[in-house]
Design a protein around this motif. Structure first.
Motif, mmCIF file in Angstrom:
data_model
loop_
_atom_site.group_PDB
_atom_site.id
_atom_site.type_symbol
_atom_site.label_atom_id
_atom_site.label_comp_id
_atom_site.label_asym_id
_atom_site.label_seq_id
_atom_site.Cartn_x
_atom_site.Cartn_y
_atom_site.Cartn_z
ATOM 1 N N ARG A 163 -27.315 47.287 7.026
ATOM 2 C CA ARG A 163 -25.903 46.991 7.302
ATOM 3 C C ARG A 163 -25.046 47.989 6.520
ATOM 4 O O ARG A 163 -24.661 47.732 5.378
ATOM 5 N N ASN A 164 -24.755 49.148 7.130
ATOM 6 C CA ASN A 164 -24.108 50.226 6.402
ATOM 7 C C ASN A 164 -23.619 51.301 7.375
ATOM 8 O O ASN A 164 -23.921 51.250 8.575
ATOM 9 N N PRO A 165 -22.879 52.290 6.890
ATOM 10 C CA PRO A 165 -22.351 53.338 7.786
ATOM 11 C C PRO A 165 -23.434 54.176 8.477
ATOM 12 O O PRO A 165 -23.196 54.697 9.577
ATOM 13 N N PHE A 166 -24.605 54.323 7.848
ATOM 14 C CA PHE A 166 -25.679 55.075 8.498
ATOM 15 C C PHE A 166 -26.094 54.392 9.806
ATOM 16 O O PHE A 166 -26.305 55.051 10.831
ATOM 17 N N VAL A 167 -26.226 53.073 9.750
ATOM 18 C CA VAL A 167 -26.593 52.308 10.948
ATOM 19 C C VAL A 167 -25.531 52.490 12.023
ATOM 20 O O VAL A 167 -25.832 52.705 13.197
#
Length: 290
Positions: A163-167
């Motif tokens: 759950r993060n900007p990479f995802v």
């Protein structure tokens, strides 16, 4: 310590995993039968809880619980757990030594980018933050007579593995919305777990902001994640003209910088004190999509 976590979701499960790793007995509730096995594999004894009654097995387990964590969000009717506990928290939990309530920095409302701490008056804007503040006050009222220590953890924007900007960059949902002067704090889920255990093991009471050290414009975080991934960041969009859901737009109605000085003053140290260090670890470890 025998810990019960009501709402062993993203944050609750992280708390339980850390507590179990430290040798504590941990149980947690879920509304989804599909998640029972996942909790069990994580070392968290699973209980189904729909929010309206305690099963016989859950009631029996509560009698030996020493540390309670409430992670279930309140609704228009308030905190779902409080009506079940009644007027005296030790009726169902006779061995209870500490309560942790997971709240939100949203209770502070909008402060036009100024710094806030636990002494700042709360003036929540959104309905969900109003409900959180009401739940905080209801828990404080419940424990006033019993004397059980209550720690209220006010969390900023939660992110971490999966759950993060990479995802968001990987699945094409990342956006760089720009609103002049807007900043947010955020917090790694592992630091939520560590802060909860820090307060639980010492049976500490009070209100604590659990948040990183660096409030910043949200578009900067997306740009840093794109840099680490070596991909082109999405174009910047003006917030005023961007198409957003009412809920997404409401998040930008609260602008503040949140201090974590109270909990760090007790000796707690954040493993991920700013988004750069945190994103760097997520990407380097490969855990960003786990």
């Amino acid at each position: 310590m025998r810990m019960m976590i009501f709402g062993a979701g993203y944050s609750g499960k992280a708390i339980g995993v850390l507590a179990a790793a430290r040798g504590h007995q941990v149980a947690g509730t879920t509304r989804s039968i599909d998640k029972v096995a996942t909790l069990d594999e994580a070392g968290i004894a699973p209980f189904e809880f729909e929010g309206t009654s305690f099963s016989g097995k859950l009631t029996e387990t509560l009698r030996n619980v020493t540390h309670l964590v409430q992670s279930i969000a309140p609704g228009p009717r308030g905190d779902p757990l409080l009506p079940l506990l009644g007027d005296e928290v030790r009726t169902y939990l006779p061995r209870l030594e500490w309560i942790g309530y997971l709240s939100t920095v949203g209770v502070y409302g909008d402060h036009a980018g100024a710094w806030v701490d636990e002494e700042t008056p709360c003036r929540p804007v959104s309905q969900r933050s109003v409900e959180r503040l009401q739940a905080e006050e209801a828990w404080q009222a419940l424990v006033a007579a019993s004397g059980v220590p209550l720690a209220i953890l006010r969390l900023s924007g939660i992110y971490g593995p999966g759950r993060n900007p990479f995802v968001n960059l990987a699945n094409g949902s990342a956006r760089r919305l720009v609103k002049k002067g807007q900043v947010f704090n955020r917090i790694r889920v592992e630091d939520i777990a560590a802060a909860t255990l820090f307060l639980a093991e010492a049976r500490t009471s009070g209100i604590f902001n659990v948040t990183d050290n660096e409030p910043c414009p949200p578009q900067d975080v997306v740009a840093e994640a794109a840099r680490l991934m070596d991909v082109e960041p999405p174009p910047e969009q003006d917030f005023e003209t961007a198409e957003l859901t009412p809920m997404a737009r409401s998040f930008y109605g609260e602008n503040k910088r949140v201090s974590n000085a109270r909990i760090t003053g007790l000796g707690f140290r954040f493993q991920y004190p700013d988004y750069r260090a945190s994103l760097g670890e997520l990407w380097a470890s490969g855990r960003w999509n786990k």
